[in-house]
Design a protein around this motif. Structure first.
Motif, mmCIF file in Angstrom:
data_model
loop_
_atom_site.group_PDB
_atom_site.id
_atom_site.type_symbol
_atom_site.label_atom_id
_atom_site.label_comp_id
_atom_site.label_asym_id
_atom_site.label_seq_id
_atom_site.Cartn_x
_atom_site.Cartn_y
_atom_site.Cartn_z
ATOM 1 N N ILE A 10 0.838 -1.208 0.000
ATOM 2 C CA ILE A 10 0.000 0.000 0.000
ATOM 3 C C ILE A 10 0.871 1.256 0.000
ATOM 4 O O ILE A 10 0.591 2.257 -0.694
ATOM 5 N N ALA A 62 2.928 7.790 4.714
ATOM 6 C CA ALA A 62 2.636 6.405 4.330
ATOM 7 C C ALA A 62 3.624 5.447 4.934
ATOM 8 O O ALA A 62 3.265 4.346 5.389
ATOM 9 N N CYS A 73 0.965 4.007 -2.773
ATOM 10 C CA CYS A 73 0.736 5.424 -2.443
ATOM 11 C C CYS A 73 1.880 6.292 -2.974
ATOM 12 O O CYS A 73 1.672 7.423 -3.468
ATOM 13 N N ILE A 86 1.523 6.683 -6.622
ATOM 14 C CA ILE A 86 0.448 7.634 -6.902
ATOM 15 C C ILE A 86 0.919 9.063 -6.683
ATOM 16 O O ILE A 86 0.619 10.003 -7.432
ATOM 17 N N GLY A 87 1.673 9.235 -5.584
ATOM 18 C CA GLY A 87 2.213 10.586 -5.293
ATOM 19 C C GLY A 87 3.142 11.085 -6.398
ATOM 20 O O GLY A 87 3.085 12.254 -6.793
ATOM 21 N N ILE A 92 3.410 13.114 2.070
ATOM 22 C CA ILE A 92 2.510 11.958 1.909
ATOM 23 C C ILE A 92 3.290 10.665 1.975
ATOM 24 O O ILE A 92 2.889 9.682 2.607
#
Length: 514
Positions: A10, A48, A14, A17-18, A44
């Protein structure tokens, strides 16, 4: 561990995605905002990373706790199993010890038994040697051998047996002659009895007229069931012969014969003849005869002028109408004695009422003398005492056979009247009285046994028919009872010819449909 990998994945997703977002922001947003976006992306990513580490630690702790729980449960189960195994091992060890002890005991007993057997064999050998020595010594002392001694003993035994045999043969011959003489007398007596049967026929048979000869077959019934039922219930022998439109009822007891006559006449009039109907008609006939007996008693009391008698005495007087003494009707004889005693009392000035009352009741015991032990005089005295008759009446009736000395004029008059009534020509027949007494004694012997419901002397005393209680006497016991009864009849009764003992056992089941 799968959870930790998922959290890491995850985090990576993430981050990607960032980065993608940063790339888009850099392309679409102005260069002034590029730095801000990069900083935001880094924050972020850092967050995470931190979240993934926290989740990883939590899941790791949960996994460790679960592993610890499983390990504790496994150790507990292992401990319980070890305890069970130890218990089983202990029980097995105890059983092995018990078996070892039993085996040891059996081995000891076997050894002891072997010693005893060996000792017994040795003793047997010693005894055999001693026996041989004694036989040898005995032969030397007696001067004869064993075979010779056996021959002498057998010879003596043979002589003794021959002597005993000769005595037995002589006794058998003597008894055979005696039995032959007795049997010859019985045969002659039986023949005389058959020829003399007609002498009592007039007082022991009743003729019932039939509407037609076809009625005979209906009275007999299928396989004789109707006639057997009627004979069993009444104790009367039905004679169905070639006599046209007539059936003969033969029996020594007039009351039974009257019951059979009334029942048969009712059946003939009704037309329905079968065992159930026969039982019903016999019961009705018994009630009718009871009423007739009462009427006879009341009529006798009215005719003689004797009043105030107990109802039971009235009934007993009525029964005397069906009782004979030496062929003479006892009720008529009692009425005649009452009249004679009253007439003589009037002539000499004695008590007429007492003389008549005593004369009428002097033979009251004969109404039940075949049912009660004792003479009819003693039975009559007991009956009169029971029903509160005066001492004067009891004394006057008690002296008529000389059993007691008369102490009053009325007692002498009753004795004289009894003798006058019995002495008139044709009043009595000794043969019939002996015949009736024999038949009553025959039924009395049969009724003395336990389990006998009822018994009837039929065929002029040549047969006694007995109905037993099925719950008291079984089929196997019937033969023993019949044999014992024949022996008792032979011991206690004198009779011509032979008597047949017929025993009947019947089991009935009765239910009612409602």
């Amino acid at each position: 561990m799968d959870v930790i990998a998922a959290m890491i994945l995850i985090g990576i997703v993430c981050a990607i995605i960032g980065l993608g977002l940063g790339y888009l922001v850099r392309k679409n947003i102005s260069e002034g905002k590029l730095g801000q976006a990069e900083n935001l992306a880094k924050e972020i990513i850092d967050k995470a990373h931190r979240d993934s580490e926290t989740v990883q630690k939590e899941k790791l702790l949960e996994a460790k706790e679960e592993i610890h729980k499983w390990r504790s449960e496994a150790e507990r189960e292992n401990k319980e199993r070890r305890n069970d195994v130890q218990k089983y091992e202990k029980r097995v060890i105890q059983k092995e010890e018990v078996l070892d002890k039993k085996i040891q005991g059996l081995e000891n007993k076997e050894a002891t038994l072997s010693d005893k057997i060996k000792f017994a064999d040795e003793k047997e050998k010693e005894i055999e040697e001693i026996k041989v020595q004694q036989l040898t010594k005995l032969e030397s002392i007696s001067g004869i051998t064993t075979d010779k001694a056996k021959e002498i003993i057998l010879g003596n035994a043979e002589r003794d047996v021959r002597r005993e045999m000769s005595l037995m043969i002589k006794d058998v011959e003597t008894h055979a002659k005696e039995d032959a003489d007795k049997k010859a007398r019985e045969i002659i007596g039986y023949a005389i009895q058959k020829c003399a049967a007609d002498h009592v026929a007039e007082t022991t048979v009743t003729v019932v007229n039939l509407p037609n000869d076809e009625m005979k077959g209906r009275i007999i019934g299928r396989e004789g069931r109707n006639i057997r039922t009627l004979e069993t219930l009444t104790g009367i022998d039905l004679i169905i012969d070639d006599t046209p439109e007539a059936v003969i009822l033969s029996g020594f007891d007039p009351i039974r014969r009257e019951i059979a006559r009334i029942a048969l006449e009712k059946l003939i009039a009704d037309g329905r003849i079968h065992p159930a109907r026969i039982e019903e008609m016999v019961e009705k006939a018994k009630k009718e005869v009871d009423n007739t007996i009462k009427d006879y008693g009341e009529q006798a009391a009215f005719e003689t002028g004797v009043h105030g008698l107990h109802p039971e005495i009235i009934r007993l007087l009525g029964r005397l109408n069906y009782r004979t003494s030496y062929g003479q009707n006892v009720l008529k004889h009692s009425i005649e004695v009452a009249h004679l005693a009253g007439t003589m009392a009037a002539e000499i000035g004695a008590d007429i009422r007492l003389a008549k009352r005593s004369g009428l009741l002097h033979d009251i015991g004969k109404a039940v003398d075949h049912e009660v032990e004792g003479t009819h005089v003693e039975i009559g005295m007991d009956i009169l005492r029971r029903y509160k008759e005066s001492k004067e009446v009891i004394h006057a009736m008690s002296t008529h056979h000389g059993d007691y000395e008369p102490e009053s004029v009325e007692a002498v008059l009753v004795t004289a009247a009894d003798a006058i009534s019995a002495a008139r020509p044709g009043a009595r027949r000794e043969t019939l009285e002996a015949y009736i007494k024999r038949l009553e004694k025959l039924e009395e012997i049969a009724n003395s046994y336990e389990g006998i419901e009822k018994s009837y002397a039929i065929q002029a005393g040549r047969e006694i028919r007995i109905v037993v209680k099925p719950e008291d006497i079984s089929d196997e016991e019937m033969h023993l009872v019949a044999r014992d009864m024949t022996k008792k009849i032979e011991r206690e009764l004198e009779y011509p010819g032979q008597i047949k003992v017929s025993m009947i056992r019947e089991t009935r089941a009765i239910e009612y449909a409602k």
